[in-house]
Enzyme design. Structure first.
Site, PDB file in Angstrom:
ATOM      1  N   ASP A 195      42.703   4.355  62.102  1.00  0.00           N
ATOM      2  CA  ASP A 195      42.352   4.291  63.511  1.00  0.00           C
ATOM      3  C   ASP A 195      43.311   3.302  64.157  1.00  0.00           C
ATOM      4  O   ASP A 195      44.277   2.853  63.529  1.00  0.00           O
ATOM      5  CB  ASP A 195      40.871   3.914  63.710  1.00  0.00           C
ATOM      6  CG  ASP A 195      40.555   2.458  63.422  1.00  0.00           C
ATOM      7  OD1 ASP A 195      41.448   1.698  62.968  1.00  0.00           O
ATOM      8  OD2 ASP A 195      39.392   2.057  63.651  1.00  0.00           O
ATOM      9  N   HIS A 196      43.049   2.968  65.406  1.00  0.00           N
ATOM     10  CA  HIS A 196      43.942   2.071  66.148  1.00  0.00           C
ATOM     11  C   HIS A 196      44.073   0.702  65.488  1.00  0.00           C
ATOM     12  O   HIS A 196      45.127   0.081  65.531  1.00  0.00           O
ATOM     13  CB  HIS A 196      43.462   1.922  67.596  1.00  0.00           C
ATOM     14  CG  HIS A 196      42.034   1.493  67.703  1.00  0.00           C
ATOM     15  ND1 HIS A 196      40.983   2.383  67.519  1.00  0.00           N
ATOM     16  CD2 HIS A 196      41.469   0.291  67.950  1.00  0.00           C
ATOM     17  CE1 HIS A 196      39.838   1.732  67.660  1.00  0.00           C
ATOM     18  NE2 HIS A 196      40.111   0.459  67.917  1.00  0.00           N
TER      19      HIS A 196
ATOM     20  N   CYS B 102      41.340   0.942  58.767  1.00  0.00           N
ATOM     21  CA  CYS B 102      40.789   0.645  60.082  1.00  0.00           C
ATOM     22  C   CYS B 102      40.810  -0.871  60.218  1.00  0.00           C
ATOM     23  O   CYS B 102      41.411  -1.550  59.395  1.00  0.00           O
ATOM     24  CB  CYS B 102      39.397   1.253  60.292  1.00  0.00           C
ATOM     25  SG  CYS B 102      38.046   0.567  59.328  1.00  0.00           S
ATOM     26  N   GLY B 103      40.202  -1.404  61.227  1.00  0.00           N
ATOM     27  CA  GLY B 103      40.254  -2.846  61.434  1.00  0.00           C
ATOM     28  C   GLY B 103      39.764  -3.636  60.240  1.00  0.00           C
ATOM     29  O   GLY B 103      40.412  -4.572  59.783  1.00  0.00           O
ATOM     30  N   THR B 104      38.603  -3.255  59.707  1.00  0.00           N
ATOM     31  CA  THR B 104      38.041  -3.953  58.537  1.00  0.00           C
ATOM     32  C   THR B 104      38.121  -3.120  57.264  1.00  0.00           C
ATOM     33  O   THR B 104      37.976  -3.660  56.179  1.00  0.00           O
ATOM     34  CB  THR B 104      36.554  -4.288  58.761  1.00  0.00           C
ATOM     35  OG1 THR B 104      35.824  -3.061  58.903  1.00  0.00           O
ATOM     36  CG2 THR B 104      36.368  -5.187  59.972  1.00  0.00           C
ATOM     37  N   GLY B 105      38.279  -1.816  57.393  1.00  0.00           N
ATOM     38  CA  GLY B 105      38.232  -0.914  56.250  1.00  0.00           C
ATOM     39  C   GLY B 105      36.825  -0.432  55.945  1.00  0.00           C
ATOM     40  O   GLY B 105      36.635   0.492  55.160  1.00  0.00           O
ATOM     41  N   ILE B 106      35.836  -1.033  56.574  1.00  0.00           N
ATOM     42  CA  ILE B 106      34.445  -0.714  56.262  1.00  0.00           C
ATOM     43  C   ILE B 106      34.038   0.655  56.815  1.00  0.00           C
ATOM     44  O   ILE B 106      33.595   1.532  56.065  1.00  0.00           O
ATOM     45  CB  ILE B 106      33.491  -1.814  56.777  1.00  0.00           C
ATOM     46  CG1 ILE B 106      33.795  -3.144  56.081  1.00  0.00           C
ATOM     47  CG2 ILE B 106      32.036  -1.408  56.557  1.00  0.00           C
ATOM     48  CD1 ILE B 106      33.104  -4.343  56.710  1.00  0.00           C
ATOM     49  N   GLY B 107      34.167   0.820  58.112  1.00  0.00           N
ATOM     50  CA  GLY B 107      33.711   2.069  58.731  1.00  0.00           C
ATOM     51  C   GLY B 107      34.416   3.292  58.187  1.00  0.00           C
ATOM     52  O   GLY B 107      33.792   4.326  57.914  1.00  0.00           O
TER      53      GLY B 107
ATOM     54  N   HIS C  57      37.876   1.863  36.436  1.00  0.00           N
ATOM     55  CA  HIS C  57      36.456   2.078  36.164  1.00  0.00           C
ATOM     56  C   HIS C  57      35.820   3.184  36.993  1.00  0.00           C
ATOM     57  O   HIS C  57      34.926   3.875  36.511  1.00  0.00           O
ATOM     58  CB  HIS C  57      35.672   0.783  36.405  1.00  0.00           C
ATOM     59  CG  HIS C  57      36.083  -0.317  35.492  1.00  0.00           C
ATOM     60  ND1 HIS C  57      35.471  -1.544  35.524  1.00  0.00           N
ATOM     61  CD2 HIS C  57      37.031  -0.406  34.530  1.00  0.00           C
ATOM     62  CE1 HIS C  57      36.028  -2.335  34.618  1.00  0.00           C
ATOM     63  NE2 HIS C  57      36.982  -1.666  34.009  1.00  0.00           N
TER      64      HIS C  57
ATOM     65  N   ARG D 125      32.114   5.613  28.939  1.00  0.00           N
ATOM     66  CA  ARG D 125      31.113   4.915  29.755  1.00  0.00           C
ATOM     67  C   ARG D 125      31.425   5.032  31.237  1.00  0.00           C
ATOM     68  O   ARG D 125      30.524   5.156  32.056  1.00  0.00           O
ATOM     69  CB  ARG D 125      30.988   3.450  29.352  1.00  0.00           C
ATOM     70  CG  ARG D 125      32.247   2.637  29.601  1.00  0.00           C
ATOM     71  CD  ARG D 125      32.152   1.238  29.006  1.00  0.00           C
ATOM     72  NE  ARG D 125      33.439   0.596  29.037  1.00  0.00           N
ATOM     73  CZ  ARG D 125      33.676  -0.574  29.584  1.00  0.00           C
ATOM     74  NH1 ARG D 125      32.699  -1.265  30.144  1.00  0.00           N
ATOM     75  NH2 ARG D 125      34.875  -1.084  29.571  1.00  0.00           N
ATOM     76  N   HIS D 126      32.710   5.036  31.606  1.00  0.00           N
ATOM     77  CA  HIS D 126      33.079   5.169  33.009  1.00  0.00           C
ATOM     78  C   HIS D 126      32.909   6.611  33.487  1.00  0.00           C
ATOM     79  O   HIS D 126      32.478   6.851  34.619  1.00  0.00           O
ATOM     80  CB  HIS D 126      34.503   4.669  33.244  1.00  0.00           C
ATOM     81  CG  HIS D 126      34.665   3.220  32.931  1.00  0.00           C
ATOM     82  ND1 HIS D 126      33.845   2.237  33.455  1.00  0.00           N
ATOM     83  CD2 HIS D 126      35.541   2.573  32.123  1.00  0.00           C
ATOM     84  CE1 HIS D 126      34.206   1.058  33.000  1.00  0.00           C
ATOM     85  NE2 HIS D 126      35.240   1.231  32.179  1.00  0.00           N
TER      86      HIS D 126
END
Length: 142
Positions: A7-8, A64-69, A97, A132-133
């Protein structure tokens, strides 16, 4: 092929990552956005996620700005394991993993130099293929 989108808030970092990928001789497809004008991150998160999920691209990078959204958006697409990473240890661990197929970065969180090292770590680390992974990934996808 690597799918890349932003995004921007991630536009400037995306442009630097593209240059870095070119220097490494890696092919990518840019899914936008194309400026710092305000846009809605879900549009670009979904484009990259679908490109990876549909097999058009092997891996993706979203910013994005934080990477979260943008990472939350990508993870809504079946078959996507997007990981928000702020250091190289996280990038290595999520590949080893979780077999993460999309890297999410915060353009306003990590500096340029660190971001490029995170990208390299993410792209250069293969999945461990340990039982396991594999079992845990299967549990995520159920």
């Amino acid at each position: 092929m690597i799918a890349i989108g932003c995004d921007h808030g991630g536009f400037e970092l995306k442009e630097e990552i593209k240059k870095h990928l070119e220097e490494r001789g890696l092919e990518y497809k840019d899914y936008g956005c194309n400026s710092t004008d305000s846009v809605d991150y879900p549009e670009y998160g979904k484009k990259v996620a679908h490109a990876v999920a549909d097999g058009e691209c092997e891996r993706g990078i979203l910013i994005c700005g934080t990477g979260i959204g943008i990472s939350i958006t990508a993870n809504k697409v079946k078959g996507i394991r997007a990981a928000l990473c702020t250091d190289c240890f996280m990038a290595e661990a999520t590949r080893l993993h979780n077999d993460a197929n999309i890297l999410a970065l915060g353009g306003r969180v990590v500096g340029m130099g660190l971001a490029l090292k995170i990208v390299d770590t993410f792209l250069d680390t293969e999945f461990s293929d340990e039982e396991r992974h594999k079992r845990r990934i299967a549990m995520i996808e159920d």
